[in-house]
Design an enzyme around this catalytic site. Structure first.
Site, PDB file in Angstrom:
ATOM      1  N   SER A 156      97.826  -3.856  37.110  1.00 25.70           N
ATOM      2  CA  SER A 156      97.048  -3.618  38.328  1.00 25.70           C
ATOM      3  C   SER A 156      95.737  -4.402  38.296  1.00 25.70           C
ATOM      4  CB  SER A 156      96.740  -2.123  38.437  1.00 25.70           C
ATOM      5  OG  SER A 156      95.729  -1.902  39.386  1.00 25.70           O
ATOM      6  N   GLN A 177      99.155  -7.826  39.578  1.00 28.84           N
ATOM      7  CA  GLN A 177      99.067  -7.289  40.950  1.00 28.84           C
ATOM      8  C   GLN A 177      97.686  -7.573  41.509  1.00 28.84           C
ATOM      9  OE1 GLN A 177      97.122  -4.141  41.572  1.00 28.84           O
ATOM     10  NE2 GLN A 177      97.346  -4.507  43.780  1.00 28.84           N
ATOM     11  N   TYR A 179      94.742  -6.970  44.343  1.00 29.14           N
ATOM     12  CA  TYR A 179      93.992  -6.413  45.478  1.00 29.14           C
ATOM     13  C   TYR A 179      92.907  -7.435  45.774  1.00 29.14           C
ATOM     14  CZ  TYR A 179      95.641  -1.504  44.961  1.00 29.14           C
ATOM     15  OH  TYR A 179      96.370  -0.346  44.908  1.00 29.14           O
ATOM     16  N   THR A 205      99.558  -6.724  46.924  1.00 29.67           N
ATOM     17  CA  THR A 205      99.781  -5.420  47.567  1.00 29.67           C
ATOM     18  C   THR A 205      99.267  -5.476  49.001  1.00 29.67           C
ATOM     19  OG1 THR A 205      99.658  -4.283  45.456  1.00 29.67           O
ATOM     20  CG2 THR A 205      99.251  -2.948  47.415  1.00 29.67           C
ATOM     21  N   ARG A 214      93.556  10.709  50.592  1.00 27.24           N
ATOM     22  CA  ARG A 214      93.891  11.548  49.435  1.00 27.24           C
ATOM     23  C   ARG A 214      92.813  12.614  49.308  1.00 27.24           C
ATOM     24  NH1 ARG A 214      94.797   6.213  45.821  1.00 27.24           N
ATOM     25  NH2 ARG A 214      96.006   5.092  47.392  1.00 27.24           N
ATOM     26  N   HIS A 293     103.708   2.683  48.197  1.00 29.28           N
ATOM     27  CA  HIS A 293     102.635   3.004  47.259  1.00 29.28           C
ATOM     28  C   HIS A 293     102.850   4.401  46.655  1.00 29.28           C
ATOM     29  CE1 HIS A 293      98.651   0.881  46.541  1.00 29.28           C
ATOM     30  NE2 HIS A 293      98.505   1.936  45.751  1.00 29.28           N
ATOM     31  N   ARG A 296     101.129   7.254  48.576  1.00 29.05           N
ATOM     32  CA  ARG A 296      99.678   7.435  48.438  1.00 29.05           C
ATOM     33  C   ARG A 296      98.900   6.798  49.580  1.00 29.05           C
ATOM     34  NH1 ARG A 296      98.718   8.729  43.022  1.00 29.05           N
ATOM     35  NH2 ARG A 296      96.713   7.716  42.733  1.00 29.05           N
ATOM     36  N   GLY A 325     109.238   3.882  44.253  1.00 26.99           N
ATOM     37  CA  GLY A 325     108.952   5.141  44.954  1.00 26.99           C
ATOM     38  C   GLY A 325     110.027   6.174  44.690  1.00 26.99           C
ATOM     39  N   GLY A 326     109.693   7.165  43.895  1.00 26.74           N
ATOM     40  CA  GLY A 326     110.578   8.320  43.729  1.00 26.74           C
ATOM     41  C   GLY A 326     111.737   8.145  42.777  1.00 26.74           C
ATOM     42  N   GLY A 347     106.578   4.054  38.772  1.00 26.74           N
ATOM     43  CA  GLY A 347     105.133   4.247  38.617  1.00 26.74           C
ATOM     44  C   GLY A 347     104.821   5.487  37.801  1.00 26.74           C
ATOM     45  N   ARG A 348     104.845   6.651  38.459  1.00 25.09           N
ATOM     46  CA  ARG A 348     104.416   7.882  37.778  1.00 25.09           C
ATOM     47  C   ARG A 348     105.194   8.184  36.497  1.00 25.09           C
ATOM     48  NH1 ARG A 348     104.215   8.802  43.254  1.00 25.09           N
ATOM     49  NH2 ARG A 348     102.181   9.352  44.139  1.00 25.09           N
TER      50      ARG A 348
END
Ligand code: FNR
Length: 396
Positions: A156, A177, A179, A205, A214, A293, A296, A325-326, A347-348
């Site tokens: 990131s 990545q 930003y 991204t 959030r 994302h 998020r 995602g998921g 990710g998570r």
């Protein structure tokens, strides 16, 4: 532009803090991340726990015992009411696998060719910011695990260790990545550093013109950065007063700019419609990551796996299409590949491993997901990634 002095770093941290609080990216622990992680980890009997860690949800449970409350809110949180976070995973349950029989499945290959690299497997680590908040070893631990287990890692822009430190300490071949800030001079500096660190792929991204809503955010991450306990890695020393990490003015011209300002392959992350997939391809990007994302950013109530088919149909094998995602199970990976994804990102899940057990936890998550994928491929009668086809799933 700032020099790299202590004073300047403090100013930048203050500016970062201001940006974080305005953008509600501030999400985190009421206690110091080190004391939180280590005090608690001493309280659990990890030997007993390790033998019970059968799947990524077990690592998630362990991380919730080890990590502090605000770090968990940051990691597991999302936009608005977290409906998109949930639907990303739930949507996989609506897809059924059509297994084939009497195929010799003694030898399974999980290799994939991606952006000029031959990868051992199609499970890539999504870019996740501030990993030092989950474990003191942060991105370095993740990168070492990715090397040990042969997975591709995406660093990131808002990593705590810089891309240079991560590459040097892990020997990982990283993707970077991006930003972009509104100041392209800073973006150019980031690109140069990433290329110098050996990155061959830049993941832009595009779902974060502003930060999502959030609501359950603490102040600990902010404080850790403000006090210098957590560094801003790539941005340390180069971020001017008041500037954030996103550029609400960014348009498709950014792709042209990137192509003329670096030699990395350009991949856009955050595409959820066929219209944008077509525009991305017309601009000559090298790949697409279908992503919201991890729920998020925009609370869209649309799972990425539900976005994938229209994008794959639009791209028609033209460029690689990845998805995140998921994804929590080997069967989720199998379903995404069957629906046309070239590879998947997680990710998570790897962060649960990191928060729970550092590098060892990330390695466990990667081992679990790869083992599940291989077993699922065997059970479905597919011996290589390219043999997983649209006919292997039913989706309405
Ligand atoms: C993210 N994500 C993310 N994406 C990105 O492009 N740059 C970043 O710095 C971050 N940071 C970040 C922090 C945290 C705590 C999370 C959970 C996610 C999004 C990430 O790359 C990816 O799209 C999602 O995490 C995928 O969903 P799952 O696998 O977490 O469900």
């Amino acid at each position: 532009m700032k020099s790299n002095s202590n004073t300047d770093s403090k100013i930048q941290r203050r500016q970062f803090t201001k940006w974080v609080s305005l953008s509600s990216l501030s999400l985190a622990l009421p206690i110091s991340f080190t004391s939180c992680n280590f005090e608690n980890s001493q309280k659990i009997d990890t030997t007993t726990e390790l033998s019970d860690l059968k799947n990524v949800f077990d690592l998630e449970k362990l991380s919730s015992k080890v990590m502090g409350e605000d770090a968990l809110l940051y990691l597991n949180g999302g936009a608005d009411d977290l409906k998109t976070v949930k639907i990303n995973s739930d949507a996989y349950q609506k897809i059924q696998i059509r297994a084939r029989r009497l195929i010799d499945v003694r030898n399974i290959s999980t290799n994939v060719d991606l952006f000029g690299q031959n990868l051992d497997n199609p499970i890539v680590l999504s870019p996740v910011g501030f990993q030092g908040f989950f474990h003191p070893d942060g991105e370095i631990a993740t990168a070492k695990a990715s090397v040990a287990k042969k997975h591709q890692m995406i660093v990131s822009s808002v990593s705590n260790s810089s891309v240079t430190e991560i590459a040097n300490q892990s020997q990982a071949k990283l993707w970077f990545q991006l930003y972009p800030t509104p100041d392209r001079k800073i973006t150019k500096l980031l690109l140069d550093r990433a290329e110098k660190a050996g990155c061959k792929v830049c993941v832009l991204t595009v779902d974060t013109p502003v930060v999502g809503n959030r609501e359950r955010s603490g102040t600990t991450l902010m404080k850790l950065v403000q006090t210098g306990k957590l560094k801003m890695g790539n941005f340390e020393g180069i971020l001017p007063d008041g500037m954030g990490f996103s550029d609400p003015g960014m348009t498709w011209d950014m792709i042209d700019w990137l192509k003329s300002n670096c030699d990395m392959k350009i991949v856009v992350k955050g595409i959820v419609t066929k219209e944008d997939a077509a525009l991305a391809r017309a601009r000559g990007v090298d790949g697409i990551i279908v992503s919201n994302h991890g729920g998020r950013q925009l609370e869209s109530n649309r799972a990425t796996i539900d976005c994938l088919p229209e994008i794959v149909a639009e791209i028609k094998n033209g460029i690689p299409v990845l998805i995140d995602g998921g994804i929590r199970r080997g069967t989720d990976i199998f379903k995404a590949l069957a629906l046309g994804a070239t590879a998947v990102c997680i990710g998570r899940p790897f962060c649960w491993g990191l928060g729970a057990l550092g590098q060892q936890g990330v390695e466990m998550v990667l081992d679990i997901l790869k083992a599940e994928l291989i077993r699922d491929m065997q059970l479905a009668g597919t011996t290589s990634i390219e043999k997983i086809s649209r006919n292997h799933v039913l989706k309405n």
